[in-house]
Design a protein around this motif. Structure first.
Motif, PDB file in Angstrom:
ATOM      1  N   ALA A  17     -85.812 -38.029  23.777  1.00 42.01           N
ATOM      2  CA  ALA A  17     -85.275 -37.967  25.106  1.00 42.01           C
ATOM      3  C   ALA A  17     -84.490 -39.115  25.347  1.00 42.01           C
ATOM      4  CB  ALA A  17     -86.379 -37.225  26.273  1.00 42.01           C
ATOM      5  N   ASN A  18     -84.942 -40.766  24.824  1.00 39.72           N
ATOM      6  CA  ASN A  18     -84.379 -41.566  25.196  1.00 39.72           C
ATOM      7  C   ASN A  18     -83.360 -41.946  24.541  1.00 39.72           C
ATOM      8  OD1 ASN A  18     -86.116 -41.720  27.658  1.00 39.72           O
ATOM      9  ND2 ASN A  18     -88.298 -43.516  26.282  1.00 39.72           N
ATOM     10  N   SER A  19     -82.912 -40.719  23.702  1.00 37.75           N
ATOM     11  CA  SER A  19     -81.622 -41.417  22.337  1.00 37.75           C
ATOM     12  C   SER A  19     -80.616 -41.364  22.916  1.00 37.75           C
ATOM     13  CB  SER A  19     -81.626 -40.063  22.150  1.00 37.75           C
ATOM     14  OG  SER A  19     -81.847 -39.019  22.149  1.00 37.75           O
ATOM     15  N   SER A  20     -79.365 -42.370  22.951  1.00 39.88           N
ATOM     16  CA  SER A  20     -78.366 -43.123  23.753  1.00 39.88           C
ATOM     17  C   SER A  20     -77.408 -41.665  23.728  1.00 39.88           C
ATOM     18  CB  SER A  20     -78.436 -44.337  23.012  1.00 39.88           C
ATOM     19  OG  SER A  20     -77.218 -44.371  21.361  1.00 39.88           O
ATOM     20  N   ARG A  21     -76.855 -41.438  24.011  1.00 37.87           N
ATOM     21  CA  ARG A  21     -75.627 -41.082  24.421  1.00 37.87           C
ATOM     22  C   ARG A  21     -74.603 -41.201  22.857  1.00 37.87           C
ATOM     23  NH1 ARG A  21     -69.567 -40.871  25.065  1.00 37.87           N
ATOM     24  NH2 ARG A  21     -69.015 -38.828  26.695  1.00 37.87           N
ATOM     25  N   GLU A  22     -74.636 -42.262  22.897  1.00 38.84           N
ATOM     26  CA  GLU A  22     -73.851 -42.635  20.562  1.00 38.84           C
ATOM     27  C   GLU A  22     -74.183 -41.820  20.071  1.00 38.84           C
ATOM     28  OE1 GLU A  22     -74.361 -45.103  22.979  1.00 38.84           O
ATOM     29  OE2 GLU A  22     -72.817 -45.394  24.450  1.00 38.84           O
ATOM     30  N   GLU A  23     -75.590 -41.962  20.106  1.00 36.56           N
ATOM     31  CA  GLU A  23     -76.757 -41.418  19.299  1.00 36.56           C
ATOM     32  C   GLU A  23     -76.919 -39.855  18.870  1.00 36.56           C
ATOM     33  OE1 GLU A  23     -80.117 -42.842  20.032  1.00 36.56           O
ATOM     34  OE2 GLU A  23     -80.905 -44.084  18.879  1.00 36.56           O
ATOM     35  N   ARG A  24     -76.807 -39.068  20.360  1.00 33.01           N
ATOM     36  CA  ARG A  24     -76.762 -38.376  20.721  1.00 33.01           C
ATOM     37  C   ARG A  24     -74.782 -37.777  19.910  1.00 33.01           C
ATOM     38  NH1 ARG A  24     -79.365 -38.772  25.038  1.00 33.01           N
ATOM     39  NH2 ARG A  24     -77.350 -38.382  26.531  1.00 33.01           N
ATOM     40  N   ALA A  26     -73.373 -38.917  18.098  1.00 31.85           N
ATOM     41  CA  ALA A  26     -73.086 -39.303  16.300  1.00 31.85           C
ATOM     42  C   ALA A  26     -74.000 -37.931  15.718  1.00 31.85           C
ATOM     43  CB  ALA A  26     -73.952 -40.541  15.686  1.00 31.85           C
ATOM     44  N   GLU A  27     -74.786 -37.284  16.364  1.00 41.14           N
ATOM     45  CA  GLU A  27     -75.975 -36.349  15.704  1.00 41.14           C
ATOM     46  C   GLU A  27     -74.716 -34.819  15.425  1.00 41.14           C
ATOM     47  OE1 GLU A  27     -80.077 -34.023  16.146  1.00 41.14           O
ATOM     48  OE2 GLU A  27     -79.359 -36.068  17.630  1.00 41.14           O
ATOM     49  N   GLU A  28     -73.655 -34.883  17.200  1.00 39.24           N
ATOM     50  CA  GLU A  28     -73.479 -33.589  17.189  1.00 39.24           C
ATOM     51  C   GLU A  28     -72.304 -33.681  16.003  1.00 39.24           C
ATOM     52  OE1 GLU A  28     -71.545 -33.651  20.475  1.00 39.24           O
ATOM     53  OE2 GLU A  28     -74.412 -33.461  21.833  1.00 39.24           O
ATOM     54  N   LYS A  29     -71.333 -35.258  16.216  1.00 42.00           N
ATOM     55  CA  LYS A  29     -70.622 -35.134  14.641  1.00 42.00           C
ATOM     56  C   LYS A  29     -71.013 -34.853  13.006  1.00 42.00           C
ATOM     57  CE  LYS A  29     -66.461 -38.071  13.285  1.00 42.00           C
ATOM     58  NZ  LYS A  29     -65.971 -39.009  12.933  1.00 42.00           N
ATOM     59  N   TYR A  30     -72.554 -35.567  13.236  1.00 41.10           N
ATOM     60  CA  TYR A  30     -72.661 -35.377  11.453  1.00 41.10           C
ATOM     61  C   TYR A  30     -72.945 -33.429  11.168  1.00 41.10           C
ATOM     62  CZ  TYR A  30     -76.177 -34.400   7.989  1.00 41.10           C
ATOM     63  OH  TYR A  30     -76.771 -34.321   7.516  1.00 41.10           O
ATOM     64  N   TRP A  31     -73.648 -32.758  12.676  1.00 38.50           N
ATOM     65  CA  TRP A  31     -73.706 -31.512  12.406  1.00 38.50           C
ATOM     66  C   TRP A  31     -72.729 -30.396  12.678  1.00 38.50           C
ATOM     67  CZ3 TRP A  31     -78.311 -29.874  10.610  1.00 38.50           C
ATOM     68  CH2 TRP A  31     -78.933 -30.672   9.976  1.00 38.50           C
ATOM     69  N   GLU A  32     -71.164 -31.200  13.163  1.00 38.69           N
ATOM     70  CA  GLU A  32     -70.251 -30.393  12.772  1.00 38.69           C
ATOM     71  C   GLU A  32     -69.305 -30.780  11.495  1.00 38.69           C
ATOM     72  OE1 GLU A  32     -67.717 -31.568  16.257  1.00 38.69           O
ATOM     73  OE2 GLU A  32     -68.941 -31.405  17.358  1.00 38.69           O
TER      74      GLU A  32
END
Length: 179
Positions: A17-24, A26-32
């Motif tokens: 839950a504490n992951s940063s906005r940038e990390e989220r 980046a993860e979304e971009k990876y899954w795309e």
């Protein structure tokens, strides 16, 4: 033991839950990217990808300025590559600006690999960690992808520049229209 497991689960969930906005992001971009890559693999390999086919590739920076052009001929000659399996040689016919070799005595080999609609090529396929790799998709009309140049290795992660991402587009050409 159950209490310890519960405590570890709480720690894990709170860490997520504490992951940063940038990390989220980046993860979304990876899954795309994973979804696009998976879809490309399921496509049939286009007929424009064949031994003897000649392609023009244009590299565009983030300001949409042309920074490199490459005309290359695809072959069926297998070569060793640091970044791709089943690599086939790609003969560079014309390149502007011309690359300087990484090492004075090095012989650089360009190569490509295609799996379905996924197309990967490298202008320095035999140079590990300096291959100038381009990943993208190909269809009957041409190629679209990107070259990502990392700032690796960078000892101080906080002061490292962002990776450079160049758009690369390509289209097949007729041999008589080469130059």
């Amino acid at each position: 033991m159950k209490l310890l497991s519960f405590f570890l689960m709480i720690l894990f969930i709170s860490g997520c839950a504490n992951s940063s906005r940038e990390e989220r992001l980046a993860e979304e971009k990876y899954w795309e990217y994973v979804e696009e890559y998976t879809a490309a693999l399921k496509q049939p390999t286009p007929s424009i990808i064949s031994s003897g086919a000649i392609f023009n590739f244009v590299y565009l920076n983030s300001k949409a300025e042309i920074i490199r052009t490459v005309t290359a001929k695809l072959t069926n000659e297998k070569v060793r590559s640091c970044s791709m399996e089943n690599a086939l040689k790609m003969e560079i016919l014309v390149e502007q600006p011309e690359r300087k070799p990484i090492f004075a005595e090095s012989t650089e080999i360009a190569a490509y690999s295609v799996l379905g609609g996924s197309f990967h090529f490298s202008l320095r396929a035999n140079i590990c960690d300096g291959g100038m790799d381009v990943h993208g998709t190909v269809d009957e009309f041409g190629f679209a992808g990107e070259e990502v140049i990392s700032s690796w290795p960078c000892p101080d992660i906080e002061k490292c520049p962002e990776p450079i991402s160049n758009l690369v587009v390509g289209a097949p050409v007729q041999p008589n229209n080469l130059l």
